[in-house]
Design a protein around this motif. Sequence first.
Motif, PDB file in Angstrom:
ATOM      1  N   ALA A  38      43.836  41.283 108.423  1.00 51.87           N
ATOM      2  CA  ALA A  38      44.971  41.611 107.743  1.00 51.87           C
ATOM      3  C   ALA A  38      45.480  40.898 107.099  1.00 51.87           C
ATOM      4  O   ALA A  38      46.354  40.704 105.778  1.00 51.87           O
ATOM      5  N   CYS A  39      45.776  39.978 107.466  1.00 50.39           N
ATOM      6  CA  CYS A  39      46.623  38.164 106.953  1.00 50.39           C
ATOM      7  C   CYS A  39      45.748  38.479 105.817  1.00 50.39           C
ATOM      8  O   CYS A  39      46.532  38.261 104.182  1.00 50.39           O
ATOM      9  N   LEU A  40      44.015  38.041 105.827  1.00 56.57           N
ATOM     10  CA  LEU A  40      43.486  38.234 104.491  1.00 56.57           C
ATOM     11  C   LEU A  40      43.533  39.436 103.417  1.00 56.57           C
ATOM     12  O   LEU A  40      43.359  38.909 102.886  1.00 56.57           O
ATOM     13  N   TYR A  41      43.669  40.308 104.423  1.00 51.49           N
ATOM     14  CA  TYR A  41      43.731  41.481 103.240  1.00 51.49           C
ATOM     15  C   TYR A  41      44.970  41.344 102.235  1.00 51.49           C
ATOM     16  O   TYR A  41      44.740  41.436 101.378  1.00 51.49           O
ATOM     17  N   ILE A  42      45.380  41.037 102.910  1.00 58.82           N
ATOM     18  CA  ILE A  42      46.560  41.099 102.640  1.00 58.82           C
ATOM     19  C   ILE A  42      46.770  40.201 101.270  1.00 58.82           C
ATOM     20  O   ILE A  42      47.372  40.287  99.968  1.00 58.82           O
ATOM     21  N   VAL A  43      46.491  38.432 101.340  1.00 59.04           N
ATOM     22  CA  VAL A  43      47.138  37.522 100.950  1.00 59.04           C
ATOM     23  C   VAL A  43      45.724  38.213  99.177  1.00 59.04           C
ATOM     24  O   VAL A  43      46.315  37.931  98.371  1.00 59.04           O
ATOM     25  N   ALA A  44      44.687  38.848  99.787  1.00 62.65           N
ATOM     26  CA  ALA A  44      43.077  39.242  98.739  1.00 62.65           C
ATOM     27  C   ALA A  44      44.133  40.126  98.324  1.00 62.65           C
ATOM     28  O   ALA A  44      43.451  39.898  96.595  1.00 62.65           O
ATOM     29  N   GLU A  45      43.982  41.201  98.551  1.00 59.63           N
ATOM     30  CA  GLU A  45      44.272  42.768  97.982  1.00 59.63           C
ATOM     31  C   GLU A  45      44.765  43.686  97.850  1.00 59.63           C
ATOM     32  O   GLU A  45      45.095  44.148  97.759  1.00 59.63           O
ATOM     33  N   ARG A  46      46.451  43.149  98.195  1.00 59.68           N
ATOM     34  CA  ARG A  46      47.147  43.103  98.634  1.00 59.68           C
ATOM     35  C   ARG A  46      48.652  42.337  97.812  1.00 59.68           C
ATOM     36  O   ARG A  46      49.648  41.878  98.318  1.00 59.68           O
ATOM     37  N   PRO A  47      48.839  42.049  95.942  1.00 57.20           N
ATOM     38  CA  PRO A  47      49.725  41.572  95.366  1.00 57.20           C
ATOM     39  C   PRO A  47      50.972  41.834  95.935  1.00 57.20           C
ATOM     40  O   PRO A  47      51.908  40.820  95.191  1.00 57.20           O
ATOM     41  N   ILE A  49      52.336  42.332  98.522  1.00 59.89           N
ATOM     42  CA  ILE A  49      53.001  42.004  99.459  1.00 59.89           C
ATOM     43  C   ILE A  49      53.174  40.950  99.192  1.00 59.89           C
ATOM     44  O   ILE A  49      52.181  39.990  99.525  1.00 59.89           O
ATOM     45  N   ASP A  50      53.904  39.564  99.531  1.00 66.60           N
ATOM     46  CA  ASP A  50      54.233  38.224  99.476  1.00 66.60           C
ATOM     47  C   ASP A  50      53.809  38.037 101.009  1.00 66.60           C
ATOM     48  O   ASP A  50      54.789  37.950 101.756  1.00 66.60           O
ATOM     49  N   ALA A  51      52.471  37.498 101.477  1.00 62.56           N
ATOM     50  CA  ALA A  51      52.339  37.382 102.277  1.00 62.56           C
ATOM     51  C   ALA A  51      53.424  36.021 103.838  1.00 62.56           C
ATOM     52  O   ALA A  51      53.409  37.026 104.512  1.00 62.56           O
ATOM     53  N   GLU A  52      53.950  35.119 102.687  1.00 58.97           N
ATOM     54  CA  GLU A  52      54.689  34.410 103.811  1.00 58.97           C
ATOM     55  C   GLU A  52      55.646  35.124 104.061  1.00 58.97           C
ATOM     56  O   GLU A  52      56.752  35.033 105.369  1.00 58.97           O
ATOM     57  N   ARG A  53      56.650  35.976 102.606  1.00 60.62           N
ATOM     58  CA  ARG A  53      58.097  36.481 103.208  1.00 60.62           C
ATOM     59  C   ARG A  53      57.045  38.399 103.604  1.00 60.62           C
ATOM     60  O   ARG A  53      58.073  38.666 104.660  1.00 60.62           O
ATOM     61  N   GLY A  54      56.700  38.129 103.598  1.00 57.48           N
ATOM     62  CA  GLY A  54      56.035  40.150 103.936  1.00 57.48           C
ATOM     63  C   GLY A  54      55.522  40.240 105.362  1.00 57.48           C
ATOM     64  O   GLY A  54      56.547  41.136 106.233  1.00 57.48           O
ATOM     65  N   LEU A  55      54.919  39.107 105.417  1.00 55.19           N
ATOM     66  CA  LEU A  55      53.864  39.739 107.001  1.00 55.19           C
ATOM     67  C   LEU A  55      54.880  40.051 108.320  1.00 55.19           C
ATOM     68  O   LEU A  55      54.611  40.524 108.884  1.00 55.19           O
ATOM     69  N   PRO A  56      55.881  38.626 108.162  1.00 59.14           N
ATOM     70  CA  PRO A  56      56.829  38.629 109.204  1.00 59.14           C
ATOM     71  C   PRO A  56      57.216  40.159 109.835  1.00 59.14           C
ATOM     72  O   PRO A  56      57.313  40.641 111.215  1.00 59.14           O
ATOM     73  N   GLY A  57      57.954  40.766 108.731  1.00 60.87           N
ATOM     74  CA  GLY A  57      58.627  42.289 109.165  1.00 60.87           C
ATOM     75  C   GLY A  57      57.588  42.846 109.199  1.00 60.87           C
ATOM     76  O   GLY A  57      57.912  44.300 110.433  1.00 60.87           O
ATOM     77  N   ALA A  86      48.645  30.149 105.864  1.00 63.29           N
ATOM     78  CA  ALA A  86      48.887  28.507 104.903  1.00 63.29           C
ATOM     79  C   ALA A  86      46.811  28.265 105.350  1.00 63.29           C
ATOM     80  O   ALA A  86      45.931  28.117 104.019  1.00 63.29           O
ATOM     81  N   ALA A  87      46.197  28.606 106.638  1.00 60.09           N
ATOM     82  CA  ALA A  87      44.884  28.507 106.678  1.00 60.09           C
ATOM     83  C   ALA A  87      44.208  29.512 105.630  1.00 60.09           C
ATOM     84  O   ALA A  87      42.905  29.358 105.392  1.00 60.09           O
ATOM     85  N   VAL A  88      44.398  30.837 106.006  1.00 59.23           N
ATOM     86  CA  VAL A  88      44.358  32.118 105.103  1.00 59.23           C
ATOM     87  C   VAL A  88      43.676  31.528 103.629  1.00 59.23           C
ATOM     88  O   VAL A  88      42.744  31.252 103.111  1.00 59.23           O
ATOM     89  N   ARG A  89      45.287  31.454 103.017  1.00 62.01           N
ATOM     90  CA  ARG A  89      45.384  30.421 101.615  1.00 62.01           C
ATOM     91  C   ARG A  89      44.332  29.934 100.939  1.00 62.01           C
ATOM     92  O   ARG A  89      44.136  29.769 100.390  1.00 62.01           O
ATOM     93  N   ALA A 104      34.035  36.941 103.667  1.00 57.49           N
ATOM     94  CA  ALA A 104      35.079  36.284 103.153  1.00 57.49           C
ATOM     95  C   ALA A 104      36.203  35.845 104.949  1.00 57.49           C
ATOM     96  O   ALA A 104      36.401  34.565 105.284  1.00 57.49           O
ATOM     97  N   VAL A 105      36.590  36.716 105.407  1.00 60.66           N
ATOM     98  CA  VAL A 105      37.288  37.083 106.508  1.00 60.66           C
ATOM     99  C   VAL A 105      35.809  36.567 107.673  1.00 60.66           C
ATOM    100  O   VAL A 105      36.630  36.150 108.649  1.00 60.66           O
ATOM    101  N   ASN A 106      34.466  37.181 107.876  1.00 55.61           N
ATOM    102  CA  ASN A 106      33.858  36.845 108.430  1.00 55.61           C
ATOM    103  C   ASN A 106      33.615  34.964 108.493  1.00 55.61           C
ATOM    104  O   ASN A 106      33.880  34.769 109.621  1.00 55.61           O
ATOM    105  N   ALA A 107      33.758  35.038 107.513  1.00 52.35           N
ATOM    106  CA  ALA A 107      33.798  33.307 107.080  1.00 52.35           C
ATOM    107  C   ALA A 107      34.732  32.570 108.019  1.00 52.35           C
ATOM    108  O   ALA A 107      34.368  31.377 108.214  1.00 52.35           O
TER     109      ALA A 107
END
Length: 142
Positions: A38-47, A49-57, A86-89, A104-107
């Motif tokens: 989900a994190c990698l999907y959000i970072v890669a395909e959901r511009p 959503i700002d992952a650092e600010r949006g994922l917590p909520g 940070a690891a995903v980025r 990318a996710v499986n790697a």
Amino acid sequence: MTAPHLFADDAAIRHVGEGMIGRTLPKGEWTHEAHLGACLYIVAERPDIDAERGLPGLIRAYNVSVGGVNDDHNGYHETITQCFIAAVRAHLAERPAGEALVTAVNALLLSARGQRHYPLTLYSRERLFSVAARRGYVAPDL
């Protein structure tokens, strides 16, 4: 170390990402692998959503939607979330442009950064599992 559950295709990753966002993902599907997918999907395909600010909520709301709590000992953990974002980025920065989401996710899941214990390579157990680290971001101490 247990082998991670790898995703079959891009649709499976989008399923967990959108399911977490929309709070429709069954609780049993919210695994470590699902978190990272989900994190990698959000970072890669959901511009949008700002992952650092949006994922917590998003994660907090998802936890509550499946009957969980977010308190000093359970549920959402800010430092672990920010560590894995940070690891995903970093992982994506090393991958070829246009790579399939599933590749990318499986790697990531097969890499050191994708392991459940990865944050403990940067943090002492005491610091990582402190209430302060759960409630807010704390810098690594290792």
